[in-house]
Design a protein around this motif. Structure first.
Motif, mmCIF file in Angstrom:
data_model
loop_
_atom_site.group_PDB
_atom_site.id
_atom_site.type_symbol
_atom_site.label_atom_id
_atom_site.label_comp_id
_atom_site.label_asym_id
_atom_site.label_seq_id
_atom_site.Cartn_x
_atom_site.Cartn_y
_atom_site.Cartn_z
ATOM 1 N N LYS A 212 0.835 -1.202 0.000
ATOM 2 C CA LYS A 212 0.000 0.000 0.000
ATOM 3 C C LYS A 212 0.864 1.243 0.000
ATOM 4 O O LYS A 212 1.935 1.281 0.594
ATOM 5 C CB LYS A 212 -0.905 0.018 1.234
ATOM 6 N N ASN A 213 0.350 2.277 -0.669
ATOM 7 C CA ASN A 213 1.019 3.576 -0.751
ATOM 8 C C ASN A 213 2.411 3.486 -1.354
ATOM 9 O O ASN A 213 3.273 4.317 -1.082
ATOM 10 C CB ASN A 213 1.080 4.249 0.633
ATOM 11 N N GLY A 214 2.647 2.470 -2.180
ATOM 12 C CA GLY A 214 3.924 2.354 -2.875
ATOM 13 C C GLY A 214 5.083 1.893 -2.020
ATOM 14 O O GLY A 214 6.235 2.011 -2.431
ATOM 15 N N VAL A 215 4.801 1.352 -0.841
ATOM 16 C CA VAL A 215 5.881 0.870 0.019
ATOM 17 C C VAL A 215 6.484 -0.387 -0.608
ATOM 18 O O VAL A 215 5.774 -1.300 -1.016
ATOM 19 C CB VAL A 215 5.375 0.556 1.447
ATOM 20 N N ILE A 216 7.801 -0.408 -0.676
ATOM 21 C CA ILE A 216 8.532 -1.554 -1.194
ATOM 22 C C ILE A 216 9.006 -2.384 -0.006
ATOM 23 O O ILE A 216 9.761 -1.892 0.839
ATOM 24 C CB ILE A 216 9.718 -1.097 -2.058
ATOM 25 N N TYR A 217 8.535 -3.636 0.047
ATOM 26 C CA TYR A 217 8.925 -4.563 1.106
ATOM 27 C C TYR A 217 9.986 -5.514 0.554
ATOM 28 O O TYR A 217 9.677 -6.371 -0.273
ATOM 29 C CB TYR A 217 7.720 -5.376 1.594
ATOM 30 N N ILE A 218 11.208 -5.337 0.978
ATOM 31 C CA ILE A 218 12.286 -6.203 0.535
ATOM 32 C C ILE A 218 12.057 -7.594 1.122
ATOM 33 O O ILE A 218 11.757 -7.734 2.312
ATOM 34 C CB ILE A 218 13.655 -5.645 0.980
ATOM 35 N N LEU A 219 12.205 -8.645 0.280
ATOM 36 C CA LEU A 219 11.907 -10.008 0.712
ATOM 37 C C LEU A 219 13.125 -10.932 0.704
ATOM 38 O O LEU A 219 13.518 -11.450 1.736
ATOM 39 C CB LEU A 219 10.828 -10.618 -0.198
ATOM 40 N N PHE A 220 13.693 -11.167 -0.487
ATOM 41 C CA PHE A 220 14.703 -12.205 -0.649
ATOM 42 C C PHE A 220 15.943 -11.707 -1.371
ATOM 43 O O PHE A 220 15.878 -10.820 -2.216
ATOM 44 C CB PHE A 220 14.148 -13.374 -1.481
ATOM 45 N N PHE A 221 17.052 -12.373 -1.070
ATOM 46 C CA PHE A 221 18.312 -12.204 -1.784
ATOM 47 C C PHE A 221 18.636 -13.556 -2.423
ATOM 48 O O PHE A 221 18.847 -14.547 -1.728
ATOM 49 C CB PHE A 221 19.419 -11.778 -0.815
ATOM 50 N N ASP A 222 18.643 -13.599 -3.739
ATOM 51 C CA ASP A 222 18.842 -14.835 -4.499
ATOM 52 C C ASP A 222 20.143 -14.713 -5.298
ATOM 53 O O ASP A 222 20.129 -14.341 -6.469
ATOM 54 C CB ASP A 222 17.637 -15.038 -5.414
ATOM 55 N N PRO A 223 21.287 -15.017 -4.684
ATOM 56 C CA PRO A 223 22.568 -14.772 -5.350
ATOM 57 C C PRO A 223 22.827 -15.638 -6.578
ATOM 58 O O PRO A 223 23.621 -15.262 -7.439
ATOM 59 C CB PRO A 223 23.603 -15.045 -4.259
ATOM 60 N N TYR A 224 22.150 -16.780 -6.680
ATOM 61 C CA TYR A 224 22.415 -17.696 -7.791
ATOM 62 C C TYR A 224 21.230 -17.853 -8.742
ATOM 63 O O TYR A 224 21.170 -18.823 -9.494
ATOM 64 C CB TYR A 224 22.863 -19.064 -7.240
ATOM 65 N N HIS A 225 20.298 -16.905 -8.687
ATOM 66 C CA HIS A 225 19.167 -16.867 -9.618
ATOM 67 C C HIS A 225 18.416 -18.197 -9.621
ATOM 68 O O HIS A 225 18.130 -18.766 -10.672
ATOM 69 C CB HIS A 225 19.683 -16.522 -11.006
ATOM 70 N N GLU A 226 18.080 -18.701 -8.426
ATOM 71 C CA GLU A 226 17.406 -19.987 -8.298
ATOM 72 C C GLU A 226 15.904 -19.873 -8.072
ATOM 73 O O GLU A 226 15.163 -20.808 -8.398
ATOM 74 C CB GLU A 226 18.017 -20.774 -7.131
ATOM 75 N N ILE A 227 15.441 -18.770 -7.517
ATOM 76 C CA ILE A 227 14.001 -18.650 -7.231
ATOM 77 C C ILE A 227 13.206 -18.656 -8.531
ATOM 78 O O ILE A 227 12.184 -19.317 -8.645
ATOM 79 C CB ILE A 227 13.691 -17.377 -6.411
ATOM 80 N N ASN A 228 13.666 -17.928 -9.507
ATOM 81 C CA ASN A 228 12.971 -17.807 -10.783
ATOM 82 C C ASN A 228 14.005 -17.981 -11.901
ATOM 83 O O ASN A 228 14.308 -17.046 -12.617
ATOM 84 C CB ASN A 228 12.298 -16.424 -10.851
ATOM 85 N N PRO A 229 14.557 -19.203 -12.033
ATOM 86 C CA PRO A 229 15.653 -19.400 -12.989
ATOM 87 C C PRO A 229 15.191 -19.318 -14.435
ATOM 88 O O PRO A 229 14.002 -19.435 -14.730
ATOM 89 C CB PRO A 229 16.150 -20.811 -12.670
ATOM 90 N N ILE A 230 16.144 -19.126 -15.296
ATOM 91 C CA ILE A 230 15.868 -19.146 -16.728
ATOM 92 C C ILE A 230 15.378 -20.538 -17.067
ATOM 93 O O ILE A 230 15.992 -21.538 -16.680
ATOM 94 C CB ILE A 230 17.138 -18.805 -17.540
ATOM 95 N N GLN A 231 14.265 -20.622 -17.761
ATOM 96 C CA GLN A 231 13.668 -21.913 -18.069
ATOM 97 C C GLN A 231 14.624 -22.793 -18.880
ATOM 98 O O GLN A 231 15.285 -22.323 -19.789
ATOM 99 C CB GLN A 231 12.360 -21.725 -18.867
ATOM 100 N N GLY A 232 14.689 -24.054 -18.484
ATOM 101 C CA GLY A 232 15.496 -25.003 -19.231
ATOM 102 C C GLY A 232 16.954 -25.058 -18.826
ATOM 103 O O GLY A 232 17.717 -25.824 -19.387
ATOM 104 N N ILE A 233 17.346 -24.254 -17.829
ATOM 105 C CA ILE A 233 18.736 -24.256 -17.388
ATOM 106 C C ILE A 233 18.777 -24.688 -15.930
ATOM 107 O O ILE A 233 18.089 -24.140 -15.106
ATOM 108 C CB ILE A 233 19.392 -22.858 -17.540
ATOM 109 N N ASN A 234 19.581 -25.666 -15.645
ATOM 110 C CA ASN A 234 19.744 -26.159 -14.294
ATOM 111 C C ASN A 234 20.820 -25.328 -13.614
ATOM 112 O O ASN A 234 21.958 -25.313 -14.057
ATOM 113 C CB ASN A 234 20.116 -27.640 -14.299
ATOM 114 N N HIS A 235 20.459 -24.625 -12.526
ATOM 115 C CA HIS A 235 21.387 -23.734 -11.845
ATOM 116 C C HIS A 235 22.102 -24.382 -10.681
ATOM 117 O O HIS A 235 22.945 -23.770 -10.078
ATOM 118 C CB HIS A 235 20.642 -22.483 -11.341
ATOM 119 N N LYS A 236 21.734 -25.581 -10.297
ATOM 120 C CA LYS A 236 22.329 -26.166 -9.091
ATOM 121 C C LYS A 236 23.423 -27.144 -9.418
ATOM 122 O O LYS A 236 23.607 -27.682 -10.395
ATOM 123 C CB LYS A 236 21.251 -26.827 -8.250
#
Length: 133
Positions: free
Chosen positions: A109-133
């Motif tokens: 609300k009111n444009g507040v930005i809630y910082i959530l996660f730090f994903d250093p290896y791009h694993e939460i939403n990886p590029i499709q078709g690429i295994n990051h682990k």
């Protein structure tokens, strides 16, 4: 900016992970830029250098978000992520310590930005078709 929902220990993508000097410098440079801009400024940017995107709440993101804020999933919040940096032609890989860090946040609300996660290896939403682990 709000850090009320920031993950400090509930998921593998918490902010107590190692931040390299490059991660830290990029984070504060981008947060300064974000704090004086609008979300639409970034979404309308055709260059997409920041990899600034709205993120669907599914898969890894849904699983991790439910750990820090189970009620958030029920209201389908606006979640976005952006890159701290991405080296061209390099695929992030935790085992090789090859980083392509992303920051996830919720727009409240009111444009507040809630910082959530730090994903250093791009694993939460990886590029499709690429295994990051």
């Amino acid at each position: 900016m709000s850090y009320d929902l920031v993950d400090l220990d509930k998921t593998p993508y918490h902010f107590l992970q190692e931040f390299t000097l490059r991660d830290t410098q990029s984070y504060f440079r981008l947060m300064q830029n974000i704090s004086v801009s609008t979300i639409n400024d970034f979404l309308d940017n055709r260059e997409r250098k920041l990899h600034f995107f709205r993120t669907d709440i599914r898969g890894n993101l849904k699983k991790e978000l439910s750990k820090i804020s189970p009620k958030a999933i029920e209201v389908n919040p606006l979640i976005f992520h952006f890159a701290l940096y991405t080296d061209e032609k390099v695929v992030a890989n935790r085992n090789k310590n090859t980083r392509a860090p992303r920051i996830y946040f919720m727009l409240g609300k009111n444009g507040v930005i809630y910082i959530l996660f730090f994903d250093p290896y791009h694993e939460i939403n990886p590029i499709q078709g690429i295994n990051h682990k």
